[in-house]
Structures are given as structure tokens and as C-alpha cells.
Design a protein around this motif. Structure first.
Motif, PDB file in Angstrom:
ATOM      1  N   VAL A  21     -12.567  -5.909   6.603  1.00 28.97           N
ATOM      2  CA  VAL A  21     -12.503  -5.103   5.374  1.00 28.97           C
ATOM      3  C   VAL A  21     -11.206  -4.297   5.339  1.00 28.97           C
ATOM      4  O   VAL A  21     -10.491  -4.273   4.326  1.00 28.97           O
ATOM      5  CB  VAL A  21     -13.735  -4.174   5.269  1.00 28.97           C
ATOM      6  N   ILE A  22     -10.874  -3.657   6.458  1.00 26.10           N
ATOM      7  CA  ILE A  22      -9.641  -2.861   6.514  1.00 26.10           C
ATOM      8  C   ILE A  22      -8.427  -3.765   6.339  1.00 26.10           C
ATOM      9  O   ILE A  22      -7.476  -3.426   5.630  1.00 26.10           O
ATOM     10  CB  ILE A  22      -9.571  -2.068   7.837  1.00 26.10           C
ATOM     11  N   GLY A  23      -8.455  -4.942   6.975  1.00 25.36           N
ATOM     12  CA  GLY A  23      -7.364  -5.897   6.822  1.00 25.36           C
ATOM     13  C   GLY A  23      -7.193  -6.339   5.382  1.00 25.36           C
ATOM     14  O   GLY A  23      -6.063  -6.503   4.898  1.00 25.36           O
ATOM     15  N   GLY A  24      -8.295  -6.544   4.674  1.00 26.73           N
ATOM     16  CA  GLY A  24      -8.225  -6.914   3.261  1.00 26.73           C
ATOM     17  C   GLY A  24      -7.583  -5.831   2.416  1.00 26.73           C
ATOM     18  O   GLY A  24      -6.784  -6.115   1.521  1.00 26.73           O
ATOM     19  N   VAL A  25      -7.918  -4.590   2.703  1.00 29.47           N
ATOM     20  CA  VAL A  25      -7.304  -3.476   1.972  1.00 29.47           C
ATOM     21  C   VAL A  25      -5.809  -3.410   2.273  1.00 29.47           C
ATOM     22  O   VAL A  25      -4.985  -3.198   1.371  1.00 29.47           O
ATOM     23  CB  VAL A  25      -8.001  -2.137   2.327  1.00 29.47           C
ATOM     24  N   VAL A  30      -0.043  -4.415   0.515  1.00 31.45           N
ATOM     25  CA  VAL A  30       1.279  -4.743   1.056  1.00 31.45           C
ATOM     26  C   VAL A  30       2.341  -4.830  -0.026  1.00 31.45           C
ATOM     27  O   VAL A  30       3.449  -4.313   0.117  1.00 31.45           O
ATOM     28  CB  VAL A  30       1.206  -6.066   1.871  1.00 31.45           C
ATOM     29  N   ASN A  31       2.036  -5.484  -1.124  1.00 35.44           N
ATOM     30  CA  ASN A  31       3.030  -5.674  -2.183  1.00 35.44           C
ATOM     31  C   ASN A  31       3.094  -4.519  -3.168  1.00 35.44           C
ATOM     32  O   ASN A  31       3.819  -4.602  -4.152  1.00 35.44           O
ATOM     33  CB  ASN A  31       2.752  -6.971  -2.943  1.00 35.44           C
ATOM     34  N   GLU A  32       2.346  -3.493  -2.948  1.00 31.49           N
ATOM     35  CA  GLU A  32       2.328  -2.350  -3.860  1.00 31.49           C
ATOM     36  C   GLU A  32       3.600  -1.529  -3.661  1.00 31.49           C
ATOM     37  O   GLU A  32       3.809  -0.920  -2.623  1.00 31.49           O
ATOM     38  CB  GLU A  32       1.093  -1.491  -3.582  1.00 31.49           C
ATOM     39  N   LEU A  33       4.453  -1.541  -4.662  1.00 32.57           N
ATOM     40  CA  LEU A  33       5.720  -0.825  -4.561  1.00 32.57           C
ATOM     41  C   LEU A  33       5.587   0.647  -4.917  1.00 32.57           C
ATOM     42  O   LEU A  33       6.364   1.475  -4.465  1.00 32.57           O
ATOM     43  CB  LEU A  33       6.757  -1.484  -5.479  1.00 32.57           C
ATOM     44  N   ASP A  34       4.603   0.954  -5.729  1.00 30.45           N
ATOM     45  CA  ASP A  34       4.412   2.325  -6.193  1.00 30.45           C
ATOM     46  C   ASP A  34       3.254   2.983  -5.452  1.00 30.45           C
ATOM     47  O   ASP A  34       2.408   3.629  -6.060  1.00 30.45           O
ATOM     48  CB  ASP A  34       4.097   2.307  -7.690  1.00 30.45           C
ATOM     49  N   PHE A  35       3.185   2.817  -4.159  1.00 26.94           N
ATOM     50  CA  PHE A  35       2.061   3.305  -3.377  1.00 26.94           C
ATOM     51  C   PHE A  35       2.081   4.828  -3.331  1.00 26.94           C
ATOM     52  O   PHE A  35       3.078   5.436  -2.951  1.00 26.94           O
ATOM     53  CB  PHE A  35       2.119   2.733  -1.966  1.00 26.94           C
ATOM     54  N   ALA A  36       0.995   5.436  -3.722  1.00 27.94           N
ATOM     55  CA  ALA A  36       0.897   6.903  -3.730  1.00 27.94           C
ATOM     56  C   ALA A  36       0.006   7.354  -2.578  1.00 27.94           C
ATOM     57  O   ALA A  36      -1.179   7.026  -2.536  1.00 27.94           O
ATOM     58  CB  ALA A  36       0.331   7.387  -5.057  1.00 27.94           C
TER      59      ALA A  36
END
Length: 146
Positions: A21-25, A30-36
Motif C-alpha cells: 500500500v505504501i509503495g503504491g502511494v 513519483v511524477n507529481e511535480l507540484d507536491f505539497a
């Protein structure tokens, strides 16, 4: 939380599912450029409180004699949002009390605000009542992952 705070035994299968589950998250992020980071922290805090709520509801369901006095899981759930609302009134008044009149005017004059507020409240209530009823049939960990 169930294992460490409430002393509930969590099966090996559930522990083995945790890295998946954690790996899926992680993969989804990973590709989220706007990670807050603030959104992540807020989500973690919300999950922590949801876990406490689930564990406390499950503990309440197993309390001897209480189900006789309350009648059903639905009645038990009804107490949770009522008490939560009553306990949040002082915080609301301190933080936003001076804007209450403005909110009432917007609520009366803007149908989108009124409809969205009512709809979100009903959906939230329905979801949480279903989650509480699910706790009666499953464990807290299963309910939080599902």
C-alpha cells in the motif's frame, strides 16, 4: 495505531500488505511535480484522527451493556457527529465568530454555497455512518485500508 495504542493484534497478512500500500502511494506520487508537503502532513493528521475514531468506535461497540442502552450501531454513530459538532462550537466561535453574519448572508443569497454545503454534509454523514456500520463486521485495520 491499533497494535501499539489499543493493544489489538494485527495479523501477519495485514503487516505484509502495508509495504504494498505504501509503495503504491509512493509510485502514484513519483511524477507529481507540484507536491505539497503541507497536504501530505494534513492527510497524515486526518488519517491519524480517523484511526482514533475507528478504534474508539470499535471499543465502544464491545463495551458491555452499552449496546443495550444505545440500541444500535446507527444510534452510536449519531452520537459521534453530535458530540463533535458541540465540541467544535467554541473553536469555531473563537476562530471565525466575527464572520458568522457574513456566512449567513452568503448562505441565503448564493444557492451554490447552500447546495454544496448541504450536499457535502449529507455525503459526509452517510459515508461515516457506513464506515461505523462496517466496523461492526470487520476489524479497524481492515476498515481503514478499505
Amino acid at each position: 495505531l491499533s497494535q501499539f495504542v489499543y493493544g489489538s493484534k494485527v495479523s501477519k497478512a495485514k503487516w505484509l500488505c502495508l509495504p504494498i500500500v505504501i509503495g503504491g502511494v509512493i509510485l502514484a506520487s513519483v511524477n507529481e511535480l507540484d507536491f505539497a508537503v503541507s497536504a501530505l502532513v494534513s492527510a497524515c493528521i486526518a488519517n491519524l484522527f480517523a484511526a482514533f475514531k475507528g478504534n474508539e468506535n470499535k471499543k465502544l461497540m464491545s463495551t458491555e451493556g452499552l449496546s443495550d442502552r444505545l440500541g444500535s450501531v446507527g444510534n452510536q454513530f449519531a452520537l459521534t457527529p453530535i458530540l463533535g459538532f458541540l465540541m467544535s462550537i467554541p473553536v469555531i466561535m473563537i476562530k471565525e465568530g466575527n464572520k458568522f453574519g457574513e456566512f449567513i448572508e452568503l448562505f441565503k443569497s448564493t444557492p451554490a454555497i447552500r447546495n454544496n454545503l448541504i450536499a457535502s454534509g449529507l455525503w459526509f454523514y452517510g459515508y461515516n455512518e457506513l464506515a461505523t456500520m462496517t466496523l461492526k463486521k470487520t476489524s479497524v485495520v481492515t476498515a481503514s485500508v478499505a
